[in-house]
Design an enzyme around this catalytic site. Structure first.
Site, PDB file in Angstrom:
ATOM      1  CG  HIS A   1       5.135   2.101   1.962  1.00  0.00           C
ATOM      2  ND1 HIS A   1       3.859   1.731   2.294  1.00  0.00           N
ATOM      3  CD2 HIS A   1       5.713   2.536   3.098  1.00  0.00           C
ATOM      4  CE1 HIS A   1       3.678   1.928   3.588  1.00  0.00           C
ATOM      5  NE2 HIS A   1       4.789   2.413   4.090  1.00  0.00           N
TER       6      HIS A   1
ATOM      7  CE1 TYR B   1       0.765   0.367   4.537  1.00  0.00           C
ATOM      8  CE2 TYR B   1       0.286  -1.965   4.188  1.00  0.00           C
ATOM      9  CZ  TYR B   1       0.820  -0.953   4.970  1.00  0.00           C
ATOM     10  OH  TYR B   1       1.393  -1.261   6.172  1.00  0.00           O
TER      11      TYR B   1
END
Ligand code: C5P
Length: 329
Positions: A305, A257
């Site tokens: 990430h 994410y």
């Protein structure tokens, strides 16, 4: 002739206005604010915002148009909280917890504590909202960006970023602090808290942290009673987080994410007219650390990430003059 007389008067008035604006160096944006709701404002009605430098909504950049989806709400409200299955499932997979709470019940409880306000509906020809998105990079040290950052209407800071002692480089104002339960810090009465919910218990936590403090752990031990003005609390919409992940970063992997910084950047693109970015990326020696660490240890650059794509997108936005990126060096 009568109409000729009128034309002369109009021309004289127009010249006088232009002359006054020039003499007093009144920026067009301010002029528009002054004449808000007047006949002149109607003449300007086609203008999407009143900024001089940049006006994000006016951009005719094709790449930007392919990414920017105005219809995705950045902030969760009682009316927009229902999530389509594929988004709900993606969101639920980000950080696993044992909590089996019912999402709609959790939302109801949330809005019994925080305001059910429709935030940021004021975009228009008389608004010029400038925003500084301040990341936590060590490249801020020695930058002297403080006064520039403080000039913005909104100053976004993230997680545990300290201001005290670093004002010269990072500024002293904070209008919004974006955080998740595990990165939370206490706030003063004037700062908006923007919660990044990565799981249902994060929403339960904010409700609890502003009331009885019953939740003491999410994934880790967290602050149970938070000092913050509950009337200024908002929650980033899980569907907005999904949109950033999918549309801006084109990430296929399920459990990754976007980083806090990247989520805040896109959030700012949606609610501001002009966005300037500080404190992102490595310093001039290639070190990736926090400006507020006394003994900086190099951070792992990506974690869960997609750091590379995020940085590329940030540079693309800068090169296309949609934002301005201050690198510190
Ligand atoms: O480390 P933390 O998540 O608290 O930092 C907030 C944001 O600042 C990050 O999500 C990242 O976008 C940005 N940051 C950065 N370079 C660093 C440190 C932080 O771009 N060296």
């Amino acid at each position: 002739m009568q109409w000729c007389k009128y034309l002369k008067v109009i021309l004289v008035l127009l010249c006088a206005t232009i002359f006054t604006l020039t003499i007093y160096k009144v920026p067009l944006g301010h002029f528009k604010v002054l004449v808000n709701n007047s006949v002149v404002e109607r003449l300007f009605h086609e203008e999407p915002c009143a900024c001089m430098e940049r006006c994000l909504a006016a951009s005719d950049d094709k790449w930007f148009a392919e990414h920017f989806r105005k219809d995705v709400p950045p902030v969760l409200s009682l009316n927009n909280s229902v999530l389509p299955d594929h988004i709900f499932n993606w969101w639920q997979s980000l950080q696993s917890t044992k909590s089996k709470a019912n999402y709609s019940q959790v939302i109801k409880e949330l809005f019994s504590v925080i305001p059910e306000e429709e935030w940021y509906r004021d975009a228009g020809p008389s608004r010029c909202r400038t925003c500084a998105v301040v990341g936590n990079s060590g490249n801020l040290l020695g930058s002297h960006y403080g006064p520039v950052i403080d000039q913005h209407d909104f100053v976004f800071r993230m997680n545990k970023a300290t201001v005290q002692g670093y004002e010269k480089d990072v500024g002293s104002r904070t209008t919004h602090r974006v955080m998740y339960p595990e990165s939370a810090t206490h706030l003063d009465n004037n700062t908006h808290l923007v919660l990044l919910p990565f799981k249902t218990i994060d929403i339960q936590w904010i409700t609890s942290a502003l009331t009885d403090g019953s939740i003491k752990r999410t994934r880790f031990k967290v602050i149970d009673k938070l000092q913050a003005n509950k009337d200024k609390v908002m929650v980033m919409h899980p569907a907005f987080m999904h949109y950033v992940h999918n549309t801006w970063l084109h990430i296929k992997s399920q459990r990754s994410y976007p980083s806090t910084g990247f989520l805040v950047l896109i959030y700012a693109l949606h609610i501001c007219d002009e966005v300037n970015v500080f404190g992102f990326g490595a310093n001039d020696k290639g070190t990736w650390h926090h400006y507020f660490e006394k003994t900086p240890k190099s951070l792992k650059r990506t974690g869960r990430h997609s750091g590379g794509i995020e940085l590329q997108t940030l540079l693309e936005l800068h090169e296309r003059r949609l934002i301005h990126l201050y690198t510190g060096w």
